[in-house]
Enzyme design. Sequence first.
Site, PDB file in Angstrom:
ATOM      1  N   SER A 315       0.814  -1.218   0.000  1.00 46.14           N
ATOM      2  CA  SER A 315       0.000   0.000   0.000  1.00 46.14           C
ATOM      3  C   SER A 315       0.844   1.262   0.000  1.00 46.14           C
ATOM      4  CB  SER A 315      -0.958  -0.021   1.201  1.00 46.14           C
ATOM      5  OG  SER A 315      -1.739  -1.184   1.189  1.00 46.14           O
ATOM      6  N   ASP A 326      11.380   6.138  -8.900  1.00 43.76           N
ATOM      7  CA  ASP A 326      11.178   6.819 -10.179  1.00 43.76           C
ATOM      8  C   ASP A 326      11.775   8.217 -10.215  1.00 43.76           C
ATOM      9  OD1 ASP A 326       9.795   4.588 -10.956  1.00 43.76           O
ATOM     10  OD2 ASP A 326       7.836   5.573 -11.126  1.00 43.76           O
ATOM     11  N   LYS A 340      -0.469  -4.150  -3.390  1.00 47.60           N
ATOM     12  CA  LYS A 340      -1.792  -3.589  -3.096  1.00 47.60           C
ATOM     13  C   LYS A 340      -1.818  -2.170  -3.646  1.00 47.60           C
ATOM     14  CE  LYS A 340      -5.018  -2.237   0.525  1.00 47.60           C
ATOM     15  NZ  LYS A 340      -5.063  -0.806   0.168  1.00 47.60           N
TER      16      LYS A 340
END
Length: 413
Positions: A315, A326, A340
Amino acid sequence: MDDKKTKRQSIYKVIMLVVLAVTITFMLTTVTMYKKFQDAYVKEALGGTTGSTSSGSSLIKTLESFKTMLEQKYIGEIDEEKLIEGAIKGYVEGLEDPYTEYLTKEEMQDFTEETSGEYVGIGVYITNYKTNNSILVVGVMKGSPALDAGMQAGDIIEKIDGTLYTGEQLNSATRVLKGQEGTNVKVTIVRDGKEEELNIVRKKITVDHVASQMLEDNIGYIQVDSFDSGVADRAEEQLNELKEKGAKGIILDLRSNGGGIVDEATGIADLFLNKGETVLITKGKSENEDETKAKKDPIIKDIPLVVLVNQGSASASEILAGALKDKYGATIVGMNTYGKGVIQTLYSLSNGGGLKITTEEYYTPNHNKINKVGIKPDVEIELTKDSDGNYETEMNKDAQLLKAEEIIKEKIK
C-alpha cells in the site's frame, strides 16, 4: 541503548509475509483521511433522509419484507440497530472487495485509536485471514508486550483466555485483547502447526513508527513500520538529525510496513523530491487521472538512497518506494512487494460508524502499475537462515541491510 537496539532488531521478524492478509484492518491499508459521507441510502438506514432511486426502493422493500416476517415469527427479542448494521455489513460485503467495509461505531473507534498511535492492549496488528477463517498476526509493534512475550508476524491467534476465535470474530477478539492496563491475557497461538500459550500483560502503548540511527561510514538508517498520523513529521525530524550528523547516504527500511495514511507516505516523499515533482498518479471512477505532486523543497538530496522492501511492504509503502525509485533514483533492495495498488477513502457516518471504500487505483510517477504486481527490487536478496532454520535478523547478519550498506558504500567512494 542496547535494549532499544534489540527491540529495533526484533521488528525484522515480521519478514516473509507472503500471506499478508488482504482483508486488512486498522492501519494496515492505504486510506485517505476521514470525510463526511453523504450517501442517501446509508443515511436512511441509519435514521437520516430517504433515498429515491429505484434500486434503493427495491432494496428497502426487500428489507421491509424480512423485517415484517421476523416481527411476526421470531420468538426472541429484536435489536433493530444490530439488524440494520448487519444488513449494511452484508450489503457491502457483497462487493467481494476485501478492502471495502462498513465499520460499526466500535470498529470506527478502534480504527481511530490505532491510527492515533496510543492505546491499551498487547500491541499487535491482526486481520481476518479468510482463506482459512483464522486470525492472523500481520505485525507486532516495537516495544509491545506481545513482542516481549515472543509473538511474531505469521502467528495464528487460536484462543484468547481459553476461548476459541475464528477470523469472523476478529472484532470481538480485538476488544478482548485490549483491556485494563496491567491485566493479564492468555493467548494461544499456532506457529508452524504447533500450539503455544503466551501470557501477556496489557499495557498502554505509545507507538512510534519511526526509528533511526547512524551506521558505520556515516550511513543514516531510518525505519518506518506504518504510516499513521504524524509519521511524516517524525521522519522529517529524524532525517534532519541524521543530516546534521553528517549522513553521506540513507537507508530507508519499509520492510513489513503494511501501509497507512496516503498523505503520510507522500509527505515523506516530499522530503526527497523536488517541489512540483509527481509523487503519485491515481485513477478513480472516472477515466481522468490525478497527480499528487511534492509540496515543498527537499531536505535530503544528492546523496545515495536505498529503500528496503519485502513481501510485507504494501500500500502506502509501495507508493513511497515507487516515488523514490522513479524520481529520486533510489535503489530498491529486498524482495518483491505485496502489490496492493488501490486506495480506500474512509467516510464517517452520523451514527459514529464508518464506510471504507476502494475509490482509486494508484501508479508510480512513471506510470508503473502496482496492484497485484508490486515493486520489483533492483537487487533481489533474501534473508539468510541459521542452523535451526530461523531467519538471521540481527543487524550484523541481516543480508538485506548489509547489501544496502554495501551499495551505499560503493556510491560514496
